[in-house]
Design an enzyme around this catalytic site. Structure first.
Site, PDB file in Angstrom:
ATOM      1  N   GLU A 187     -28.332 -37.666 -14.554  1.00 26.81           N
ATOM      2  CA  GLU A 187     -29.270 -36.935 -13.683  1.00 26.81           C
ATOM      3  C   GLU A 187     -28.979 -35.435 -13.647  1.00 26.81           C
ATOM      4  O   GLU A 187     -28.883 -34.839 -12.573  1.00 26.81           O
ATOM      5  CB  GLU A 187     -29.269 -37.560 -12.281  1.00 26.81           C
ATOM      6  CG  GLU A 187     -29.661 -39.027 -12.327  1.00 26.81           C
ATOM      7  CD  GLU A 187     -29.520 -39.758 -11.005  1.00 26.81           C
ATOM      8  OE1 GLU A 187     -29.189 -39.134  -9.990  1.00 26.81           O
ATOM      9  OE2 GLU A 187     -29.747 -40.995 -11.001  1.00 26.81           O
ATOM     10  N   ASN A 230     -28.304 -39.853 -19.144  1.00 23.66           N
ATOM     11  CA  ASN A 230     -29.122 -40.834 -18.414  1.00 23.66           C
ATOM     12  C   ASN A 230     -29.895 -40.117 -17.316  1.00 23.66           C
ATOM     13  O   ASN A 230     -29.362 -39.215 -16.664  1.00 23.66           O
ATOM     14  CB  ASN A 230     -28.144 -41.857 -17.804  1.00 23.66           C
ATOM     15  CG  ASN A 230     -28.808 -43.047 -17.172  1.00 23.66           C
ATOM     16  OD1 ASN A 230     -29.680 -43.671 -17.775  1.00 23.66           O
ATOM     17  ND2 ASN A 230     -28.406 -43.394 -15.953  1.00 23.66           N
ATOM     18  N   GLU A 248     -31.803 -48.814 -15.973  1.00 26.99           N
ATOM     19  CA  GLU A 248     -31.719 -49.185 -14.543  1.00 26.99           C
ATOM     20  C   GLU A 248     -33.061 -49.717 -14.057  1.00 26.99           C
ATOM     21  O   GLU A 248     -33.529 -49.364 -12.969  1.00 26.99           O
ATOM     22  CB  GLU A 248     -31.308 -47.958 -13.706  1.00 26.99           C
ATOM     23  CG  GLU A 248     -29.999 -47.340 -14.131  1.00 26.99           C
ATOM     24  CD  GLU A 248     -29.586 -46.140 -13.277  1.00 26.99           C
ATOM     25  OE1 GLU A 248     -30.141 -45.957 -12.173  1.00 26.99           O
ATOM     26  OE2 GLU A 248     -28.712 -45.382 -13.723  1.00 26.99           O
ATOM     27  N   ASP A 273     -36.005 -51.274 -12.324  1.00 27.21           N
ATOM     28  CA  ASP A 273     -36.485 -52.098 -11.209  1.00 27.21           C
ATOM     29  C   ASP A 273     -37.892 -51.626 -10.867  1.00 27.21           C
ATOM     30  O   ASP A 273     -38.251 -50.482 -11.153  1.00 27.21           O
ATOM     31  CB  ASP A 273     -35.549 -52.131  -9.994  1.00 27.21           C
ATOM     32  CG  ASP A 273     -35.055 -50.795  -9.508  1.00 27.21           C
ATOM     33  OD1 ASP A 273     -35.730 -49.782  -9.737  1.00 27.21           O
ATOM     34  OD2 ASP A 273     -33.976 -50.765  -8.874  1.00 27.21           O
TER      35      ASP A 273
HETATM   36  O1  G2I Z   1     -30.127 -44.664  -6.669  1.00 27.24           O
HETATM   37  C1  G2I Z   1     -30.365 -45.638  -7.639  1.00 27.24           C
HETATM   38  C2  G2I Z   1     -29.617 -45.359  -8.913  1.00 27.24           C
HETATM   39  C3  G2I Z   1     -30.138 -44.074  -9.552  1.00 27.24           C
HETATM   40  N1  G2I Z   1     -29.463 -43.810 -10.810  1.00 27.24           N
HETATM   41  C4  G2I Z   1     -28.026 -43.790 -10.752  1.00 27.24           C
HETATM   42  C5  G2I Z   1     -27.492 -45.040 -10.093  1.00 27.24           C
HETATM   43  O2  G2I Z   1     -26.088 -44.986 -10.003  1.00 27.24           O
HETATM   44  C6  G2I Z   1     -28.098 -45.248  -8.732  1.00 27.24           C
HETATM   45  O3  G2I Z   1     -27.529 -46.440  -8.182  1.00 27.24           O
HETATM   46  C7  G2I Z   1     -27.355 -46.481  -6.788  1.00 27.24           C
HETATM   47  C8  G2I Z   1     -26.782 -47.822  -6.394  1.00 27.24           C
HETATM   48  O4  G2I Z   1     -27.695 -48.824  -6.750  1.00 27.24           O
HETATM   49  C9  G2I Z   1     -26.541 -47.855  -4.886  1.00 27.24           C
HETATM   50  O5  G2I Z   1     -25.840 -49.045  -4.538  1.00 27.24           O
HETATM   51  O6  G2I Z   1     -26.517 -45.442  -6.383  1.00 27.24           O
HETATM   52  C10 G2I Z   1     -26.392 -45.383  -4.973  1.00 27.24           C
HETATM   53  C11 G2I Z   1     -25.590 -44.164  -4.581  1.00 27.24           C
HETATM   54  O7  G2I Z   1     -26.242 -43.006  -4.876  1.00 27.24           O
HETATM   55  C12 G2I Z   1     -25.736 -46.657  -4.465  1.00 27.24           C
HETATM   56  O8  G2I Z   1     -25.720 -46.615  -3.047  1.00 27.24           O
HETATM   57  C13 G2I Z   1     -24.469 -46.626  -2.453  1.00 27.24           C
HETATM   58  C14 G2I Z   1     -24.662 -46.265  -0.991  1.00 27.24           C
HETATM   59  O9  G2I Z   1     -25.227 -44.950  -0.922  1.00 27.24           O
HETATM   60  C15 G2I Z   1     -23.361 -46.286  -0.293  1.00 27.24           C
HETATM   61  O10 G2I Z   1     -23.562 -46.058   1.076  1.00 27.24           O
HETATM   62  C16 G2I Z   1     -22.666 -47.637  -0.529  1.00 27.24           C
HETATM   63  O11 G2I Z   1     -21.375 -47.618   0.017  1.00 27.24           O
HETATM   64  O12 G2I Z   1     -23.884 -47.890  -2.560  1.00 27.24           O
HETATM   65  C17 G2I Z   1     -22.591 -47.923  -2.021  1.00 27.24           C
HETATM   66  C18 G2I Z   1     -21.952 -49.275  -2.326  1.00 27.24           C
HETATM   67  O13 G2I Z   1     -22.727 -50.321  -1.815  1.00 27.24           O
END
Ligand code: G2I
Length: 550
Positions: free
Chosen positions: A158, A199, A264, A266
């Site tokens: 990003e 990515n 990724e 969805d």
């Molecule tokens: O935002 C969707 C994706 C966009 N591209 C990069 C990916 O790395 C990103 O993935 C998401 C995860 O799916 C989430 O699970 O990235 C988020 C963070 O920016 C993830 O969220 C985080 C929460 O913000 C936290 O509060 C939490 O502790 O997930 C953590 C683990 O559950």
């Protein structure tokens, strides 16, 4: 003890043998990974460490259905190096161990990102930050360099903003653009055999951002920077339309000599699910998989989780969700079948369904109407999949709605507007029927209640898009309201790419914005606002019009 080079050579040899063995045609009930492997692609999922440790169904589906794994969070910087020099790999190792046990390849995600990076990194000066980045890459990539399951990395994630400028992250602000090339060089040094990717999101179609990424990848490769692969995240939403130029976009990147992959995927929708939304979502999943199958350089498709039980979407987009291919109870959804059938490879059904009957129109309001028609029949073998309702309006007729049965209620229509509509049926192989005869109706006029008004303002714009903010919703009546609906029309060719503080549904150029859970109540004289972002053909400075509030 085998040397690591020998271990790797043997593992590679095994992989080559696996590829050379004649592939028996996958049978119809086979898991996704078997069909994908037969097509020379991977089908993957992101995995979260919590459910991986705690839920049997999660583990068994993840192992049985997918041949590629990405750690959803466990390999990010905040997980792997929470304080400087203190590396923690328990989550990352759990994911890699699972993949090894299940004969799956792992894509490392992600080394250098502006998000989920601890504060200590962000506050370093330039020389220390560059050294910390190189050390982090060296340690994290180096840990798995001899593990044949770990084959690729998102080196940078990003790096662009939505306009296609380099994102002014702390990386960029402290180190300048050179951090990108330096990160790739450090990753190559740490594992000369890993495939190194850049990515991003909102780069699925051809637009300002994907073109900026294309130009960056071309330039870096000309400079000898080891960029081997481009990841297109694929966080899509059925209400914002499908990027129909996805395949064309993948092909232009492939022509640069890089591998491409969907990283990724969805496809969210406004909850609750229903059969129509499920069918549209299934079509989107099928389209993504087919685009990858059609492009030789596309390595595969990773879905961002597989069960609606564990997905980032509802936390980030209130009111949206159900974005994955299994439901919250681990039951397969129509989108699973769509992925499965696309991977299982074409079908032999060349016969479109019969033509639907003329739509009968009922229940016309200012913004909705119900259509019912005589059903089509499919005799080609793949079965009737559903119908699409089109608005007849000239050279291209936009789809207004999809349904699985022979009736649908159109919503989000403009008040006081004449519509000509027709229906086409489609079958499981994607064959479309001829168009039904056209039906006409006119929506009733405005709201008449005078209870509220809406006005929109352009906050910022660039060549290919703009932000409408604030769209002010005011209660101009004498009694309180507990919910509002604003309708407006987008200029032809403009598409909504994001919104906040309202729930938007888009039908052709007609947009309906409903209050979010927290801003529907307006006392007399009170107002609130929402906003949205639009992508437009370059330089087309028309803006949305016909705001109506009810
Ligand atoms: O935002 C969707 C994706 C966009 N591209 C990069 C990916 O790395 C990103 O993935 C998401 C995860 O799916 C989430 O699970 O990235 C988020 C963070 O920016 C993830 O969220 C985080 C929460 O913000 C936290 O509060 C939490 O502790 O997930 C953590 C683990 O559950």
């Amino acid at each position: 003890m085998l040397s690591s080079a020998l271990t790797r050579a043997l593992a590679l040899f095994g992989l080559i043998i696996t590829f050379l063995l004649p592939t028996t045609p996958a049978d119809a009930s086979a898991p996704l990974r078997q069909h994908a492997a037969a097509r020379g692609k991977f089908i993957g999922t992101a995995l979260a460490t919590g459910p991986l440790a705690g839920e049997t169904s999660y583990r068994s589906i993840a192992g049985a259905e997918f041949n590629q794994i990405t750690a959803e969070n466990a390999m990010k910087w905040d997980a792997t190096e929470p304080s400087q020099g203190q590396f923690a790999f328990s989550g990352a190792d759990a994911i890699v161990d699972f993949a090894v046990q299940n004969d799956q390849q792992v894509h490392g995600h992600t080394l250098v990102w502006h998000s989920q990076t601890p504060g200590w990194v962000q506050s370093l000066g330039a020389a220390q930050m560059r050294a910390a980045m190189q050390n982090h890459i060296s340690r994290v990539v180096g840990r798995y360099a001899d593990n044949p399951a770990v084959v690729s990395w998102d080196v940078v994630n990003e790096v662009f903003d939505d306009n296609g400028n380099l994102r002014t992250s702390f990386w960029y602000n402290t180190l300048g653009q050179s951090y990108i090339a330096d990160a790739f060089r450090a990753a190559r040094a740490a594992d000369p055999d890993a495939r190194l990717c850049i990515n991003d999101y909102n780069v699925e179609g051809i637009n300002a951002k994907s073109t900026a990424m294309y130009n960056l990848v071309a330039t870096l490769r000309q400079q000898g920077v080891p960029v081997d692969c481009v990841g297109f995240q694929g966080h899509l939403a059925i209400q914002y339309g499908f990027p129909n130029d996805l395949r064309q976009n993948l092909e232009r990147f492939a022509a640069l000599g890089v591998q491409v992959r969907i990283t990724e995927l969805d496809i969210r929708l406004q909850t609750p699910r229903d059969a129509t939304k499920d069918a549209t979502q299934a079509t989107y999943y099928r389209n993504v998989v087919n685009a990858c199958l059609a492009v030789t350089a596309c390595a595969g498709v990773t879905i961002w989780g597989f069960t609606d039980r564990h997905s980032w979407v509802p936390d980030t987009f209130p009111g949206q969700g159900a974005a994955l291919i299994y439901d919250e109870n681990y039951q397969k959804k129509p989108s699973y079948t769509a992925v499965h059938d696309a991977l299982a490879g074409g079908t032999t059904d060349p016969t479109p369904p019969t033509t639907p009957g003329t739509p009968a129109v009922s229940g016309v309001t200012a913004t909705s109407a119900t259509l019912t028609w005589a059903a089509s029949i499919d005799t080609g073998g793949s079965g009737l999949a559903g119908y699409t309702v089109y608005r007849e309006q000239g050279a291209t007729d936009p789809p207004l709605a999809q349904s699985t049965g022979n009736t649908v209620t159109l919503t989000g229509l403009s008040p006081n507007t004449a519509y000509q509509v027709y229906v086409r049926a489609r079958d499981g192989a994607g064959n479309q029927s001829a168009a039904s005869p056209t039906a006409s109706f006119t929506t009733t006029g405005g709201t008449g209640t005078g209870a509220c008004t809406a006005t929109g303002t352009v906050q910022t714009q660039w060549n290919t898009g703009y932000v409408m903010q604030p769209v002010t919703v005011a209660n101009t009546g004498t009694s309180g309201i507990t919910g509002w609906t604003v309708t407006f029309t987008l200029p032809a060719g403009h598409t909504v790419t994001g919104s906040w503080n309202a729930v938007l549904s888009v039908s052709g150029q007609n947009v309906t914005a409903r209050n979010a859970g927290y801003n529907g109540t307006l006392a007399p004289g009170a107002s609130t606002s929402f906003g949205f972002q639009v992508s437009r053909p370059g330089g087309d400075t028309r803006t949305p019009g016909g705001y109506d509030c009810m």
